[in-house]
Design a protein around this motif. Structure first.
Motif, mmCIF file in Angstrom:
data_model
loop_
_atom_site.group_PDB
_atom_site.id
_atom_site.type_symbol
_atom_site.label_atom_id
_atom_site.label_comp_id
_atom_site.label_asym_id
_atom_site.label_seq_id
_atom_site.Cartn_x
_atom_site.Cartn_y
_atom_site.Cartn_z
ATOM 1 N N LEU A 1 -21.629 -0.273 31.377
ATOM 2 C CA LEU A 1 -21.839 -0.273 29.932
ATOM 3 C C LEU A 1 -21.518 -1.637 29.335
ATOM 4 N N GLN A 2 -20.497 -2.305 29.864
ATOM 5 C CA GLN A 2 -20.206 -3.659 29.407
ATOM 6 C C GLN A 2 -21.327 -4.620 29.796
ATOM 7 N N VAL A 3 -21.889 -4.438 30.997
ATOM 8 C CA VAL A 3 -23.011 -5.275 31.418
ATOM 9 C C VAL A 3 -24.218 -5.059 30.508
ATOM 10 N N LEU A 4 -24.497 -3.799 30.182
ATOM 11 C CA LEU A 4 -25.627 -3.500 29.303
ATOM 12 C C LEU A 4 -25.415 -4.115 27.917
ATOM 13 N N GLU A 5 -24.199 -4.016 27.404
ATOM 14 C CA GLU A 5 -23.902 -4.621 26.105
ATOM 15 C C GLU A 5 -24.029 -6.147 26.168
ATOM 16 N N TYR A 6 -23.600 -6.741 27.269
ATOM 17 C CA TYR A 6 -23.724 -8.185 27.446
ATOM 18 C C TYR A 6 -25.189 -8.602 27.450
ATOM 19 N N PHE A 7 -26.032 -7.871 28.161
ATOM 20 C CA PHE A 7 -27.456 -8.199 28.206
ATOM 21 C C PHE A 7 -28.100 -8.069 26.826
ATOM 22 N N ARG A 8 -27.759 -7.029 26.092
ATOM 23 C CA ARG A 8 -28.345 -6.837 24.761
ATOM 24 C C ARG A 8 -27.928 -7.945 23.798
ATOM 25 N N ASN A 9 -26.669 -8.354 23.874
ATOM 26 C CA ASN A 9 -26.232 -9.450 23.015
ATOM 27 C C ASN A 9 -26.928 -10.753 23.383
ATOM 28 N N LYS A 10 -27.112 -10.993 24.682
ATOM 29 C CA LYS A 10 -27.819 -12.190 25.111
ATOM 30 C C LYS A 10 -29.266 -12.176 24.642
ATOM 31 N N GLN A 11 -29.871 -11.018 24.620
ATOM 32 C CA GLN A 11 -31.259 -10.929 24.183
ATOM 33 C C GLN A 11 -31.391 -11.193 22.683
ATOM 34 N N LYS A 12 -30.348 -10.845 21.922
ATOM 35 C CA LYS A 12 -30.361 -11.167 20.493
ATOM 36 C C LYS A 12 -30.275 -12.676 20.281
ATOM 37 N N GLU A 13 -29.450 -13.353 21.085
ATOM 38 C CA GLU A 13 -29.326 -14.804 20.963
ATOM 39 C C GLU A 13 -30.540 -15.529 21.523
ATOM 40 N N ASP A 14 -31.081 -15.022 22.622
ATOM 41 C CA ASP A 14 -32.210 -15.655 23.307
ATOM 42 C C ASP A 14 -33.304 -14.610 23.495
ATOM 43 N N PRO A 15 -34.353 -14.632 22.678
ATOM 44 C CA PRO A 15 -35.407 -13.606 22.798
ATOM 45 C C PRO A 15 -36.106 -13.600 24.156
ATOM 46 N N ASN A 16 -36.045 -14.701 24.891
ATOM 47 C CA ASN A 16 -36.687 -14.763 26.200
ATOM 48 C C ASN A 16 -35.791 -14.236 27.323
ATOM 49 N N PHE A 17 -34.609 -13.772 26.987
ATOM 50 C CA PHE A 17 -33.732 -13.200 28.015
ATOM 51 C C PHE A 17 -34.335 -11.888 28.512
ATOM 52 N N TYR A 18 -34.348 -11.729 29.844
ATOM 53 C CA TYR A 18 -34.983 -10.563 30.469
ATOM 54 C C TYR A 18 -33.965 -9.884 31.386
ATOM 55 N N TYR A 19 -33.940 -8.550 31.355
ATOM 56 C CA TYR A 19 -33.060 -7.803 32.257
ATOM 57 C C TYR A 19 -33.707 -6.471 32.600
ATOM 58 N N ALA A 20 -33.295 -5.909 33.727
ATOM 59 C CA ALA A 20 -33.818 -4.617 34.185
ATOM 60 C C ALA A 20 -32.787 -3.969 35.092
ATOM 61 N N PHE A 21 -32.736 -2.641 35.051
ATOM 62 C CA PHE A 21 -31.862 -1.838 35.906
ATOM 63 C C PHE A 21 -32.715 -0.901 36.751
ATOM 64 N N LYS A 22 -32.241 -0.662 37.950
ATOM 65 C CA LYS A 22 -32.820 0.385 38.786
ATOM 66 C C LYS A 22 -31.769 1.461 38.966
#
Length: 922
Positions: free
Chosen positions: A313-334
């Motif tokens: 959950l902390q990783v997911l929150e980190y990715f979402r915050n990064k995407q707000k700062e950088d719209p080109n930030f990309y992440y995916a989970f399996k």
């Protein structure tokens, strides 16, 4: 000498009868003098006493030492007139010495009163009483604990009115059976409350327990009025006390200030190793800290667990915050199919990495590594090569396992992230899953295996082969690295294997079968700039593993990834600045060298400069004018390189293929250019990949100030303000007057900024016609679709790292040659200490003799003679085992001639010995 002694002692004054030689004139004086003052002996003069105690000098008495200087042999003794000590001087000395002893005893009592508890001591609070007793325990060498307290009922409510502090070894001594019974009762009570049964045969952690001895040492502090008074003290212990310098290892003395915890929090945020944190804190403490490295590690663990959310959950929150700062930030989970919330794989890439892939995504290096997170999940970075020849990260992933399905998902996600742009070439290790997944996902890509791993394995697996054939490795290495065409390699390999008799060695057959996956000559037309192995990926893995380990969470690993990525960006910017603002060091300053310095990035120019230097050592022969040339270097083995020239199109092609592989022209073409008197290289041979990239920034033509300062670049403005404010803070800290002035001004500036922020918010609210009353909000799911209940992955078993270290060839031989017991055959003891002598020796050796005929047994010789008489050879399975190259002792194969030496056949006895060597080695 007797006369000299007599002459010296004749000047000694007489003493009263009641004065002893110890220096006392009474009981009190004698006691003080004997315990603290110097004692007089027969061989000690009073002048020595006067030298040791200078109290007599304070009264103006000048004393001369009675010197008995040794004279030359046969010479008379010279006696000097000296002033004698009076009896009054001696009495003054003894009196002063008694006063010093009394003062020392008084100081000792004062020290004890400051550190040793006694009944009647008064403290302002119970914490002060606890701190005092703990300090006393540190001096003595034991730890304390709060053993009990008493609550008195008062009008204001129940309050503690008495505390009992005891030695931590106090308590009732009980046996192991009682402790086990208590443990079972606690587990039953816990099971009744939670309904969770205790784990079956859980692995017990190694733990050190405090030994209870029933010690009665204690101190009781009672509240009387508003003060705490010591009402009972017992200072006797029934166990050995620790030395004072070992007190920091005891539990109650491992105390750390809040400031030190803040230091640890700061150091933990940058992943500083615990040993370095301990060294800094010890330095701040003056060289010795009252806690251990393990205590600092526990504090770091507590800091990492402060956030109540799970790791994913902390990783997911980190990715979402990064995407707000950088719209080109990309992440995916399996996630797992059976449990949609269980994370299996994680993939991410930031905007800068995706931009670098657009520029330099033609070559990709991929490898995995372990021991980077607490789940033991492999870390898989996608590594590329920048225009300066540096490493860069295209993307990163943490995967559950290394199977074909996992790699296919990972590579397909990578293509989605990079807008379905596939690389031209990919280099990996020999993993079977990667070999299947790469061509399945990256259509038409050139896949190459790491040459370094192949060469390393052939040296490890064919030790015996190379040791018995000294010239084999030189020919093998020459064919692997220096063949210029595929036909040349395929022509030279079979004769080499036949020459040394290794055509049936298993690993040599494997290399011949899969030669198109790793031999360099098959990839000389594919773009693999300056690489033959996965060293770039392994170097990147080493950087990550420098500050993270197998106990770190994924969110901690991501913070380290952010710092490493920032360092890579700074290295790239530094090289851009060097290329743009400086000039290189030229070798000869030719027109070709000046042209290359202008066209190439600085690091690539220096690589090209080495090519120019090597070209000066080559010779050229014209085979066909303006069409075909042969370039070579005079050496013990001349190798000729053919260069094809088309003067009309300005085309140059060399058989070595360096330009196609590295994007830089080879030295053979440069030598032909010199031969043809061409001063420069055609423009098309300076590819864009190695050229400087111009950064586009819009500036005011009049002032030269970038528009980014007024166009909303938060980071650039922050950088300029930080630089100015840091200089101001450094100047203001030099004096208290400046400091107070800057603090006062900063308060006014902060108030003004708050007013401006409030005005901006009000203006925005008026523009949007938004009321201040908060409207009821509805919780909408995040567009990424992962929800808010991701679960942490399970800890997986490592694939490539065994529990025990791999043994080398020599270690295997030494293990076989260990001396053991001749009775039972074990290697942990010898016959003299064997405990199995009551068991017949035949019982142990039956298992070892089944299926294997021991040496020297008549049956073996009969069998061999029967085979030689009937002409029967070994079976097919024996032939195969004889063909295998093994890592057995080299001495076993020294007497084995090759097929060439024996005319292609071996005798029966030699074949049998070969079977023994190979089967024994396996």
């Amino acid at each position: 000498m007797d006369d000299e002694v007599a002459a010296c002692t004749s000047h000694v004054p007489s003493f009263p009868d009641d004065m002893s030689l110890d220096g006392g004139l009474g009981d009190d004086s004698a006691a003080a003098g004997s315990s603290h003052g110097p004692s007089f002996t027969d061989g000690m003069s009073f002048d020595d006493v006067s030298d040791n105690g200078k109290q007599a000098d304070a009264h103006g008495k000048n004393k001369n030492v009675c010197d008995c200087d040794d004279q030359q042999e046969g010479g008379p003794v010279q006696q000097e007139n000296v002033e004698h000590l009076s009896q009054e001087d001696i009495l003054i000395f003894i009196q002063n010495d008694s006063v010093c002893a009394a003062q020392a005893q008084t100081c000792s009592q004062e020290v004890r009163s400051h550190h040793v508890p006694y009944v009647g001591m008064v403290f302002d609070s119970c914490d002060a009483a606890h701190a005092f007793y703990n300090e006393y325990a540190a001096i003595c060498g034991f730890a304390i604990k709060k053993a009990g307290n008493y609550h008195a009922t008062k009008p204001g409510g129940k309050a503690v009115s008495r505390y009992t502090y005891r030695c931590n070894r106090s308590g009732k001594v009980v046996g192991k059976d009682v402790l086990e019974e208590r443990k079972k009762q606690r587990q039953l009570k816990k099971q009744e409350k939670t309904g969770i049964p205790p784990p079956e045969k859980a692995k017990r952690k190694r733990k050190n327990f405090i030994q209870i001895t029933g010690c009665q040492a204690k101190m009781i502090a009672t509240l009387k009025g508003d003060k705490w008074v010591v009402t009972s003290v017992d200072l006797e212990h029934n166990h050995t006390l620790s030395p004072p310098d070992e007190s920091k290892y005891l539990r109650s003395h491992k105390k750390m200030t809040e400031e030190e915890k803040l230091f640890i929090r700061t150091f933990n945020s940058v992943q500083m190793p615990t040993r370095k944190i301990m060294a800094i804190l010890s330095y701040l403490r003056g060289g010795d800290a009252p806690y251990t490295k393990k205590y600092v590690s526990n504090v770091r663990t507590a800091i990492n667990r402060e956030n109540g959310k799970g790791d994913m959950l902390q990783v997911l929150e980190y990715f979402r915050n990064k995407q707000k700062e950088d719209p080109n930030f990309y992440y995916a989970f399996k996630v797992a199919d059976e449990d949609i919330n269980k994370v299996l794989c994680i993939f991410w890439a930031d905007g800068y990495s995706r931009k670098m892939y657009e520029l330099y995504g033609d070559c990709l290096s991929f490898d995995t590594t372990y021991k980077t997170n607490r789940y033991n999940m492999p870390f898989a970075p996608f590594v590329g090569i920048t225009g300066h020849g540096l490493n860069c990260l295209f993307a990163c992933a943490i995967v559950h396992n290394e199977t074909v399905d996992t790699f296919e998902w990972l590579f397909d996600t990578f293509l989605d992230c990079m807008r379905r742009k596939a690389p031209l070439t990919v280099i990996t290790d020999q993993d079977v899953a990667m070999k299947t997944a790469v061509p399945a996902v990256f259509k038409g890509v050139v896949h190459r295996c790491c040459l370094f791993h192949i060469m390393k394995k052939v040296r490890e697996r064919c030790v015996r082969t190379f040791s018995t054939q000294p010239d084999l490795y030189a020919d093998f290495s020459d064919i692997m690295h220096n063949c210029l065409t595929e036909a040349e390699f395929e022509t030279l390999w079979p004769p080499m294997t036949e020459k040394y008799g290794v055509e049936n060695v298993k690993y040599f057959r494997y290399m011949w079968k899969y030669r198109e996956l790793f031999v360099p000559v098959y990839f000389k037309k594919s773009f693999f700039p300056f690489i033959h192995s996965t060293a770039r990926s392994e170097g990147t893995n080493a950087i990550f593993k420098d500050n993270v380990g197998s106990t770190f969470s994924v969110i901690t690993f991501l913070r380290e990834y952010e710092r490493i990525l920032k360092a890579m960006q700074e290295n790239e910017k530094e090289q851009d600045s060097i290329t743009r603002t400086t000039k290189p060091t030229y070798w000869l300053g030719t027109e070709l060298e000046l042209q290359a310095a202008e066209k190439y990035n600085r690091a690539i120019f220096y690589i090209f400069q080495k090519v120019i230097k090597f070209a000066s050592q080559l010779h050229v022969e014209e085979v066909e004018k303006n069409t075909r040339y042969e370039v070579y270097k005079k050496d013990f083995r001349i190798r000729r390189y053919v260069v094809i020239v088309d003067m009309h199109r300005e085309d140059f092609a060399c058989i070595c293929g360096k330009f196609e592989k590295d994007g830089v022209v080879c030295s053979h073409i440069l030598r032909v250019l010199t031969h043809l008197n061409l001063p420069v290289l055609p423009e098309k041979y300076y590819i864009d990949r190695w050229r400087p990239k111009q950064r586009k920034d819009i500036r005011k033509l009049r002032y030269g100030v970038p528009e980014e300062l007024t166009a909303g670049d938060h980071h650039l403005r922050y950088m300029l303000l930080s630089s100015r404010l840091n200089e101001m803070a450094s100047d203001a800290a030099s004096s208290n007057e400046k400091y107070m002035y800057v603090v006062g001004e900063s308060v006014r500036i902060e108030a003004k900024l708050d007013e401006m922020t409030l005005a901006e918010e009000q203006q925005k609210m008026q523009d949007k016609h938004v009321e201040r009353a908060p409207a009821p909000t509805m919780v909408t799911p995040h567009p990424d679709g992962y929800g808010e209940s991701l679960k942490d992955p399970d800890v997986i078993a490592s694939k490539g790292r065994p529990q025990e270290r791999y043994k080398t060839f020599l270690e295997k031989i030494q293990a076989k040659q260990q001396i053991g017991c001749s009775h039972c055959g074990q290697h942990d003891h010898v016959f003299a200490s064997c405990t199995n002598k009551h068991i017949p020796r035949s019982q142990f050796h039956k298992k070892t003799t089944v299926g294997k005929q021991p040496t020297g047994v008549p049956g073996a010789s009969k069998d061999s003679s029967r085979k030689s008489q009937t002409g029967g050879g070994p079976k097919a399975g024996d032939k195969r085992s004889a063909q295998k190259d093994t890592t057995s002792a080299p001495s076993a194969s020294k007497g084995m001639p090759s097929k060439k030496q024996t005319g292609g056949k071996q005798k029966t006895g030699e074949k049998r010995s070969a079977r023994k060597d190979t089967t024994g080695a396996s």
